[in-house]
Every structure is written in C-alpha cells, then in structure tokens.
Design an enzyme around this catalytic site. Structure first.
Site, PDB file in Angstrom:
ATOM      1  N   THR A   1    -102.822   5.444 -38.686  1.00  0.00           N
ATOM      2  CA  THR A   1    -101.868   5.220 -37.594  1.00  0.00           C
ATOM      3  C   THR A   1    -102.534   5.478 -36.241  1.00  0.00           C
ATOM      4  O   THR A   1    -102.417   4.682 -35.304  1.00  0.00           O
ATOM      5  CB  THR A   1    -100.649   6.163 -37.778  1.00  0.00           C
ATOM      6  OG1 THR A   1    -100.114   5.954 -39.081  1.00  0.00           O
ATOM      7  CG2 THR A   1     -99.591   5.926 -36.733  1.00  0.00           C
TER       8      THR A   1
ATOM      9  N   ASP B   1     -95.886   4.931 -32.822  1.00  0.00           N
ATOM     10  CA  ASP B   1     -94.701   4.244 -33.348  1.00  0.00           C
ATOM     11  C   ASP B   1     -93.451   4.838 -32.691  1.00  0.00           C
ATOM     12  O   ASP B   1     -93.531   5.861 -31.987  1.00  0.00           O
ATOM     13  CB  ASP B   1     -94.616   4.311 -34.881  1.00  0.00           C
ATOM     14  CG  ASP B   1     -94.657   5.730 -35.406  1.00  0.00           C
ATOM     15  OD1 ASP B   1     -94.135   6.641 -34.730  1.00  0.00           O
ATOM     16  OD2 ASP B   1     -95.214   5.937 -36.496  1.00  0.00           O
TER      17      ASP B   1
ATOM     18  N   SER C   1    -102.738  12.056 -41.187  1.00  0.00           N
ATOM     19  CA  SER C   1    -103.040  12.186 -42.615  1.00  0.00           C
ATOM     20  C   SER C   1    -104.334  11.422 -42.902  1.00  0.00           C
ATOM     21  O   SER C   1    -105.419  11.980 -42.840  1.00  0.00           O
ATOM     22  CB  SER C   1    -101.845  11.669 -43.427  1.00  0.00           C
ATOM     23  OG  SER C   1    -102.109  11.790 -44.791  1.00  0.00           O
TER      24      SER C   1
ATOM     25  N   ARG D   1     -92.046  13.311 -45.445  1.00  0.00           N
ATOM     26  CA  ARG D   1     -92.050  11.846 -45.309  1.00  0.00           C
ATOM     27  C   ARG D   1     -91.352  11.145 -46.471  1.00  0.00           C
ATOM     28  O   ARG D   1     -91.116   9.960 -46.422  1.00  0.00           O
ATOM     29  CB  ARG D   1     -93.490  11.343 -45.149  1.00  0.00           C
ATOM     30  CG  ARG D   1     -94.092  11.740 -43.812  1.00  0.00           C
ATOM     31  CD  ARG D   1     -95.512  11.263 -43.673  1.00  0.00           C
ATOM     32  NE  ARG D   1     -96.404  11.930 -44.616  1.00  0.00           N
ATOM     33  CZ  ARG D   1     -97.677  11.617 -44.786  1.00  0.00           C
ATOM     34  NH1 ARG D   1     -98.219  10.660 -44.087  1.00  0.00           N
ATOM     35  NH2 ARG D   1     -98.425  12.281 -45.651  1.00  0.00           N
TER      36      ARG D   1
ATOM     37  N   LYS E   1     -94.228  -0.851 -34.455  1.00  0.00           N
ATOM     38  CA  LYS E   1     -94.981  -1.189 -35.662  1.00  0.00           C
ATOM     39  C   LYS E   1     -94.092  -1.929 -36.657  1.00  0.00           C
ATOM     40  O   LYS E   1     -92.883  -1.793 -36.646  1.00  0.00           O
ATOM     41  CB  LYS E   1     -95.454   0.103 -36.346  1.00  0.00           C
ATOM     42  CG  LYS E   1     -96.697   0.693 -35.783  1.00  0.00           C
ATOM     43  CD  LYS E   1     -97.319   1.784 -36.612  1.00  0.00           C
ATOM     44  CE  LYS E   1     -96.456   2.644 -37.462  1.00  0.00           C
ATOM     45  NZ  LYS E   1     -97.149   3.826 -38.001  1.00  0.00           N
TER      46      LYS E   1
ATOM     47  N   ARG F   1     -93.986  -2.556 -40.977  1.00  0.00           N
ATOM     48  CA  ARG F   1     -94.631  -2.267 -42.263  1.00  0.00           C
ATOM     49  C   ARG F   1     -94.234  -3.329 -43.284  1.00  0.00           C
ATOM     50  O   ARG F   1     -93.063  -3.623 -43.460  1.00  0.00           O
ATOM     51  CB  ARG F   1     -94.208  -0.879 -42.764  1.00  0.00           C
ATOM     52  CG  ARG F   1     -94.979  -0.413 -43.983  1.00  0.00           C
ATOM     53  CD  ARG F   1     -94.528   0.984 -44.391  1.00  0.00           C
ATOM     54  NE  ARG F   1     -94.909   2.008 -43.431  1.00  0.00           N
ATOM     55  CZ  ARG F   1     -96.076   2.623 -43.426  1.00  0.00           C
ATOM     56  NH1 ARG F   1     -96.975   2.341 -44.336  1.00  0.00           N
ATOM     57  NH2 ARG F   1     -96.342   3.552 -42.522  1.00  0.00           N
TER      58      ARG F   1
ATOM     59  N   ASP G   1    -106.026  29.496 -66.767  1.00  0.00           N
ATOM     60  CA  ASP G   1    -105.554  28.117 -66.943  1.00  0.00           C
ATOM     61  C   ASP G   1    -105.058  27.492 -65.646  1.00  0.00           C
ATOM     62  O   ASP G   1    -104.553  26.374 -65.644  1.00  0.00           O
ATOM     63  CB  ASP G   1    -104.447  28.078 -68.010  1.00  0.00           C
ATOM     64  CG  ASP G   1    -103.247  28.934 -67.615  1.00  0.00           C
ATOM     65  OD1 ASP G   1    -103.287  29.551 -66.529  1.00  0.00           O
ATOM     66  OD2 ASP G   1    -102.270  28.974 -68.376  1.00  0.00           O
ATOM     67  N   GLY G   2    -105.178  28.211 -64.532  1.00  0.00           N
ATOM     68  CA  GLY G   2    -104.811  27.635 -63.230  1.00  0.00           C
ATOM     69  C   GLY G   2    -103.456  28.051 -62.710  1.00  0.00           C
ATOM     70  O   GLY G   2    -103.096  27.700 -61.587  1.00  0.00           O
TER      71      GLY G   2
HETATM   72  C1  R5P Z   1     -95.360   8.461 -39.977  1.00  0.00           C
HETATM   73  O1  R5P Z   1     -94.259   8.056 -39.644  1.00  0.00           O
HETATM   74  C2  R5P Z   1     -95.935   9.738 -39.443  1.00  0.00           C
HETATM   75  O2  R5P Z   1     -95.290  10.152 -38.284  1.00  0.00           O
HETATM   76  C3  R5P Z   1     -97.412   9.569 -39.161  1.00  0.00           C
HETATM   77  O3  R5P Z   1     -97.570   8.560 -38.193  1.00  0.00           O
HETATM   78  C4  R5P Z   1     -98.169   9.173 -40.401  1.00  0.00           C
HETATM   79  O4  R5P Z   1     -97.715   9.928 -41.480  1.00  0.00           O
HETATM   80  C5  R5P Z   1     -99.634   9.382 -40.229  1.00  0.00           C
HETATM   81  O5  R5P Z   1    -100.268   9.004 -41.411  1.00  0.00           O
HETATM   82  P1  R5P Z   1    -101.707   8.375 -41.403  1.00  0.00           P
HETATM   83  O6  R5P Z   1    -102.590   9.311 -40.636  1.00  0.00           O
HETATM   84  O7  R5P Z   1    -102.087   8.298 -42.857  1.00  0.00           O
HETATM   85  O8  R5P Z   1    -101.609   7.030 -40.774  1.00  0.00           O
END
Ligand code: R5P
Length: 308
Positions: A225, A166, A221, A93, A189, A191, A34-35
């Site tokens: 960014t 940033d 990620s 984060r 930056k 947001r 079941d994982g």
């Molecule tokens: C944000 O403050 C982190 O330091 C990275 O800049 C961010 O998490 C990178 O995420 P992504 O690659 O999705 O822009």
C-alpha cells in the site's frame, strides 16, 4: 493497581507503570518442549487491579494465547479486575464477512476470547477500525498515534504534504497534517474482488511538486500500500517521500519493497519492535489516554467518548 508486562510488551508496561503511579511486575514465560506456552505472574495478584501489557504482532496467535493465559492467571489468583493494554491488536483487518469466503469475523472472536479470559477493559493504539471494537463487552480506550508520530516527523521536514494511501487513512492524514500545519489528500483505491489486487481508482488533485510527502497509514504489513502511494508521490514531483505508520509489521520483504518505491525514511512506534525506522515511544500517549479515560469515567462520561 499493578502493571504486568507480558513477553511481547516491548517495555511499554515498564514505562507506563510509573507514569500511572502503579507498581510494575514482570511476567514469567517458558516454552514446553512441544511448543506450548507456560506463563505466570510473580507478584501480589490477589485483590489487585491488574493491567496486562502484551502486543500481538507476529507470531500473532502465540502472543494472543500468552495474553489469554496471563489473564487466566490473574483471574485464578484473585485479581480484582483485569485490563489489557494491547499496543498492536492483531486481527483488526478481519472485521467482516466476505461473500463466498466462509470466513470468520476474527476480530469478534478475539474480543470474545479476551472477555472470556476475564479482561474487562481494553486499551489499544491506532486500531485499524474503531467500529469493530464496539463488539468488546467491556470498556475500550483508543490511544492516538498520529500526534506523537507527527511531532517526531515535524522535526525533520520543512515543506511537508500528507498523503493517505486510501480513504480509510484519511482521518489519520488530517490529524497528521494539523500537527505539521500543512495540506493533505487521499488516494482512492479499488480492490479486485477476485484477485485481491489493488490499483488507484482516482488520483487526488494535489500539487506535490517539491514537497516532502509523508504517506501515513495505521500499519505497514507487506508494504504494498505504501509503495503504491510512494510511486504516485514521486510521479507528482515530490522531493522526498517519508512513510509513517503506527504499527510496522514489515513482513514479506516490506523494507525492500518500499525502499524500491522511493521511500526515504520510515517512522513508526514501539507497538511493534522494528530496527530500521525512527521509532517513537508510545508509552506517554498510552498513560495519558488511560488517565483521560479514568477521569471521564469519574465524571460519568460514556467510554465511547474516550475514543480519539
Ligand atoms: C488497510 O486497509 C490497512 O490500513 C493498510 O493500508 C494495509 O493493511 C497495509 O498492508 P500492506 O502493507 O500489506 O499493503
């Protein structure tokens, strides 16, 4: 002391054990139909100090549960102490309450779960936010990734400039630039609180013409960014743009996104496995940080001082 590698230890445990003069033990893991995860430690746990090695990259929740189960195994089988080397620590984060979101401060919950499972020392690489680790009840050792990454990049550049995408990455950029012996700057930056969209508030006054620009961050990620910073570097006349980050999660077409933005090469560490980048093995830095922290503890210096 025993080093136990979990299913997402990425070989870091196997490398770190001899560097620390410890025995190495594999963990056992299986999936029920079941994982559900089932884990075990096949080794002499009783009376020993254990260091569990498990990185928590996607699937983060699965990796985290495996680690908690390993810690519980260690506790139930009589380990004297349990430390966790978590090369990439997920949920960093999610470190504050956002107005109107009704969210959890997830990193705090993760740190509490680790304590509950019996983990009393935490070792992690290039955390997103140092301060949030102070919520952990035990000792914390932070492993710097800037120096090993910068030393690798240094082999391939002649006219570098380091750019932080940033303000949060500025300290990383400074340490990177120290190794490369060059200048650095950061992009301011902004947001949008409603849409979450990020745009450049203030461009740094930096002459990027003809420079090999290295965009540094703690993690990539989705690549959004880094892509934004790469476009800025190219618009300023950079001759090439390199991306360097400790943790290459590279989700949601990140590779294509940053390539399209003009990234010529990617550097990362093995806190997260990734096959399309220059990978730096972080094991030496992890072992050195653990040895350094132990020495400072012996000298009676507060663990806070161990944070790089
Ligand atoms: C944000 O403050 C982190 O330091 C990275 O800049 C961010 O998490 C990178 O995420 P992504 O690659 O999705 O822009």
């Amino acid at each position: 002391m025993l080093v136990v590698e979990g299913p997402s230890g990425n070989g870091i445990g196997r490398s770190v054990a001899p560097l620390l003069g410890c025995d190495f033990v594999e963990s056992r893991h299986a999936l029920f139909p079941d994982g559900e995860s089932e884990v075990g430690i096949v080794g002499p746990v009783k009376g020993n100090d254990l260091l569990l090695v498990q990185s928590t990259y996607p699937m983060q929740d699965k990796r985290l549960v495996e680690l908690l189960l390993l810690a519980d195994c260690a506790k139930k089988h009589g380990a004297r102490s349990i430390g966790a080397i978590i090369p990439y620590l997920a949920y960093m984060r999610q470190d504050r309450l956002f107005e109107g979101k009704g969210n959890a401060v997830s990193i705090n919950a993760v740190l509490e779960m680790l304590s509950f499972a019996g983990v009393t020392s935490l070792i992690t690489v290039a955390p997103h936010n140092f301060e949030s680790l102070s919520a952990f009840k035990g000792s914390v050792t932070v492993v710097d990734a800037a120096v090993p990454l910068a030393e690798e990049v240094k082999k391939d550049v002649e006219n570098p400039f380091v750019l932080a995408p940033d303000e949060g990455a500025m300290d990383l950029a400074r340490r990177f630039a120290e190794v490369l012996g060059c200048d650095y700057a950061y992009i301011e930056k902004r947001r949008d609180k409603q849409t979450g969209e990020v745009d450049i508030l203030k461009e740094p006054k930096a002459d990027l013409k003809g420079k090999e620009v290295i965009v540094v961050d703690d993690m990539i990620s989705t690549g959004g960014t880094i892509a934004q910073a790469a476009k800025f570097a190219h618009s300023g006349g950079a001759s090439s743009v390199i991306a360097a980050a400790a943790h290459l999660l590279m989700v949601s077409n990140a590779y294509d996104r940053i390539k399209e933005a003009g990234i010529n090469a990617i550097y990362g560490t093995n806190t997260v496995p990734y096959g399309r980048a220059h990978m730096v093995d972080i094991s030496d830095a992890v072992a050195a940080a653990i040895r350094g922290a132990a020495k400072k503890r012996m000298q009676g210096i507060d663990t806070e001082a161990n944070r790089l």
